[in-house]
Design a protein around this motif. Structure first.
Motif, short mmCIF file in Angstrom:
data_model
loop_
_atom_site.label_atom_id
_atom_site.label_comp_id
_atom_site.label_asym_id
_atom_site.label_seq_id
_atom_site.Cartn_x
_atom_site.Cartn_y
_atom_site.Cartn_z
N GLU A 1 65.55 70.79 95.86
CA GLU A 1 65.96 72.11 95.12
C GLU A 1 65.57 73.30 96.08
O GLU A 1 66.62 74.41 96.07
N ALA A 2 64.88 73.16 97.12
CA ALA A 2 64.44 74.14 98.03
C ALA A 2 65.49 74.20 99.06
O ALA A 2 66.14 75.56 99.24
N LEU A 3 66.33 73.23 99.59
CA LEU A 3 67.67 73.14 100.25
C LEU A 3 68.54 73.71 99.37
O LEU A 3 69.24 74.77 100.31
N ALA A 4 68.48 73.49 98.34
CA ALA A 4 70.01 73.90 97.45
C ALA A 4 69.66 75.92 97.40
O ALA A 4 70.89 76.33 97.61
N ARG A 5 68.39 76.18 96.83
CA ARG A 5 68.33 77.61 96.73
C ARG A 5 68.52 78.20 98.13
O ARG A 5 69.04 79.27 98.29
N PHE A 6 67.96 77.42 99.29
CA PHE A 6 68.17 78.27 100.60
C PHE A 6 69.79 78.32 100.81
O PHE A 6 70.08 79.40 101.39
N GLN A 7 70.62 77.59 100.52
CA GLN A 7 71.86 77.41 100.91
C GLN A 7 72.73 78.63 100.22
O GLN A 7 73.80 78.80 100.43
N GLU A 8 71.98 78.91 99.12
CA GLU A 8 72.62 80.16 98.07
C GLU A 8 72.89 81.40 98.66
O GLU A 8 73.42 82.20 98.17
#
Length: 238
Positions: free
Chosen positions: A40-47
């Motif tokens: 989830e951290a990686l997904a949020r970072f890519q947003e």
């Protein structure tokens, strides 16, 4: 037009820790996005664009060290690692993977806020566009080239990727050839103070710099240890 609030990504699988840390950050005026596991951290970072990432080492689905490695592979955003472990290996590994700082649990909110402010201050220094001063002029020593304006380093005609902290240490030492810097002096120069920080953090970054810059890390050309004191850069005349 008012500047936007700094954006912080906070990843920790414990909801209580998320709440405990995000509340004072928002109170200080930061925009906080939370994540409960590594993926989830990686997904949020890519947003979107973040000014700071805070990662717990132990998280489900993907641990903080792997998240750090993946973020650092394509971005220079400051990263602070949170670890409940006292073992040195966790701290060293986090730094080796590109983290800029780490905090060992339990820690005080005062310490946490101090670390966050220091990290954001460094990030702001990195993006400033003020007129170059003496420390911003390109520097060439032997086969090493340092360009602070571009934050670029080349050695033996090869580009070398450095983390923010590695670059700051190298630039500080290279601008003062032959001068001995203690670990506390380097901590203060880069983080603003040496409070809460283990001086051995500098040793890890120096070792990493040697691995990237030196032909033989055990027989350095540029970064020398002054036993019992600290480190110095090669004399220009050498």
């Amino acid at each position: 037009m008012a500047e936007r609030a700094p954006r912080i990504l906070l990843a920790d699988d414990e909801q209580s820790i998320q709440t405990l840390l995000s509340f004072p950050l928002r109170k200080d005026g930061y925009e906080v996005t939370t994540a409960s596991d590594g993926r989830e951290a990686l997904a949020r970072f890519q947003e979107g664009k973040f000014d700071l990432v805070v990662l717990d080492v132990m998280m489900p689905r993907m641990d903080g060290l792997e998240v750090c490695r993946r973020i650092r592979a394509r971005n220079t955003v400051p990263i602070i690692m949170l670890t409940a472990k006292a073992e040195e290996i966790d701290k060293v590994l986090g730094l080796e993977l590109g983290a800029d700082d780490y905090i060992t649990k339990p820690f005080s909110l005062r310490e946490f806020r101090s670390r966050v402010r220091a990290a954001l201050r460094r990030a702001g220094m990195q993006t400033q566009s003020a007129d170059p001063d003496a420390d911003e002029q390109p520097l060439t020593v032997h086969e090493l080239e340092i360009d602070p304006a571009k934050r670029a380093v080349r050695v033996r005609d090869t580009t070398v990727e450095l983390t923010f902290v590695e670059f700051e240490i190298l630039n500080a030492l290279a601008r003062n050839p032959g001068r001995v810097f203690t670990r506390d002096m380097l901590l203060t120069r880069i983080w603003g103070d040496s409070a809460y920080r283990d001086p051995r953090t500098i040793d890890v970054h120096i070792r990493h710099l040697r691995e990237k810059l030196e032909t033989d890390a055990k027989d350095p050309e540029y970064l020398f240890t002054v036993r019992g004191v600290g480190y110095r850069f090669r004399d220009e005349a050498r």
